[in-house]
Design an enzyme around this catalytic site. Sequence first.
Site, mmCIF file in Angstrom:
data_model
loop_
_atom_site.group_PDB
_atom_site.id
_atom_site.type_symbol
_atom_site.label_atom_id
_atom_site.label_comp_id
_atom_site.label_asym_id
_atom_site.label_seq_id
_atom_site.Cartn_x
_atom_site.Cartn_y
_atom_site.Cartn_z
ATOM 1 N N HIS A 1 4.888 0.151 -0.478
ATOM 2 C CA HIS A 1 5.891 -0.531 0.174
ATOM 3 C C HIS A 1 4.791 -1.724 0.956
ATOM 4 O O HIS A 1 3.397 -1.491 0.921
ATOM 5 C CB HIS A 1 6.413 0.084 1.348
ATOM 6 C CG HIS A 1 5.377 0.645 2.735
ATOM 7 N ND1 HIS A 1 4.667 1.846 2.315
ATOM 8 C CD2 HIS A 1 5.072 0.281 3.349
ATOM 9 C CE1 HIS A 1 3.873 1.916 3.255
ATOM 10 N NE2 HIS A 1 3.995 1.180 3.762
ATOM 11 N N ASP B 1 -4.939 -10.657 0.646
ATOM 12 C CA ASP B 1 -3.793 -11.343 0.408
ATOM 13 C C ASP B 1 -3.274 -11.109 -0.860
ATOM 14 O O ASP B 1 -3.884 -11.078 -2.043
ATOM 15 C CB ASP B 1 -3.860 -12.934 0.769
ATOM 16 C CG ASP B 1 -2.676 -13.491 0.834
ATOM 17 O OD1 ASP B 1 -1.576 -12.925 1.601
ATOM 18 O OD2 ASP B 1 -2.480 -14.717 0.761
ATOM 19 N N HIS B 2 -1.924 -10.648 -0.901
ATOM 20 C CA HIS B 2 -1.111 -10.501 -2.317
ATOM 21 C C HIS B 2 -2.074 -9.512 -3.364
ATOM 22 O O HIS B 2 -2.008 -9.631 -4.213
ATOM 23 C CB HIS B 2 -0.818 -11.948 -3.057
ATOM 24 C CG HIS B 2 0.029 -12.571 -2.185
ATOM 25 N ND1 HIS B 2 -0.057 -13.247 -1.167
ATOM 26 C CD2 HIS B 2 1.532 -12.756 -2.440
ATOM 27 C CE1 HIS B 2 0.951 -13.951 -0.684
ATOM 28 N NE2 HIS B 2 1.921 -13.697 -1.376
ATOM 29 N N CYS C 1 6.473 6.096 4.155
ATOM 30 C CA CYS C 1 5.405 5.366 3.695
ATOM 31 C C CYS C 1 4.517 5.900 2.618
ATOM 32 O O CYS C 1 3.447 5.435 2.313
ATOM 33 C CB CYS C 1 4.453 5.003 5.127
ATOM 34 S SG CYS C 1 5.292 4.125 6.295
ATOM 35 N N HIS D 1 0.743 -1.128 0.029
ATOM 36 C CA HIS D 1 0.093 -0.003 -0.132
ATOM 37 C C HIS D 1 1.020 1.178 -0.072
ATOM 38 O O HIS D 1 2.208 1.166 0.365
ATOM 39 C CB HIS D 1 -0.791 0.024 1.181
ATOM 40 C CG HIS D 1 -0.340 0.033 2.372
ATOM 41 N ND1 HIS D 1 -0.742 0.924 3.435
ATOM 42 C CD2 HIS D 1 0.884 -0.391 3.009
ATOM 43 C CE1 HIS D 1 0.008 0.851 4.662
ATOM 44 N NE2 HIS D 1 1.099 0.077 4.384
ATOM 45 N N GLU E 1 0.635 -4.755 11.957
ATOM 46 C CA GLU E 1 1.320 -4.063 10.686
ATOM 47 C C GLU E 1 2.819 -4.617 10.921
ATOM 48 O O GLU E 1 3.370 -5.124 9.861
ATOM 49 C CB GLU E 1 1.090 -2.715 10.580
ATOM 50 C CG GLU E 1 1.969 -2.209 9.197
ATOM 51 C CD GLU E 1 1.825 -0.771 8.978
ATOM 52 O OE1 GLU E 1 1.121 -0.529 8.179
ATOM 53 O OE2 GLU E 1 2.363 -0.060 9.934
ATOM 54 N N HIS F 1 3.869 -5.095 3.665
ATOM 55 C CA HIS F 1 4.045 -5.562 5.129
ATOM 56 C C HIS F 1 3.351 -7.319 4.693
ATOM 57 O O HIS F 1 2.576 -7.525 3.970
ATOM 58 C CB HIS F 1 3.003 -4.993 5.947
ATOM 59 C CG HIS F 1 3.210 -3.334 5.867
ATOM 60 N ND1 HIS F 1 4.329 -3.202 7.017
ATOM 61 C CD2 HIS F 1 2.821 -2.523 5.468
ATOM 62 C CE1 HIS F 1 4.221 -1.902 6.956
ATOM 63 N NE2 HIS F 1 3.605 -1.294 6.100
#
Length: 147
Positions: free
Chosen positions: A46, A86-87, A40, A21, A131, A48
């Site tokens: 970037h 996810d992904h 960020c 994100h 996070e 997580h």
Amino acid sequence: MSPRSARLARLSRSVTFSACHRLHSKSLSDEENLKLFGKCNNPNGHGHNYKVVVTVRGEIDPVSGMVMNLTELKELMQEAIMEPLDHKNLDKDVPYFSEVVSTTENIAVFIWDSLQKLLPQGILYKVEVQETEQNVVVYKGEETIVK
């Protein structure tokens, strides 16, 4: 034998998902975003590895001995968390985040709202989104009153 009172318990299950994100608010200028979000706000985003802990609460069923069937909770978490997040690039792949900054707080709200639609009424107790090891958000569905 005297009747036993109902026993309440909390049941938690965790999942981990990977997503990227960019922290960026359309309400701020590029300079204000950079000042507020720092690295960020990188235009390329970037990523997580988020850990999510979902806790439900309720009476322990005297027949099954469970608050909720863990298999059902696992399936609902798959639908509400893993499939949409996810992904994914949260800002580009999840419509909710096209208008909402993809902070961990807002990810927790998104997950709460998604689970509320699937779980029995009143059973969801809290959503915890980690996070990083240092940054954790806990959301229990509270809302503030707009004056």
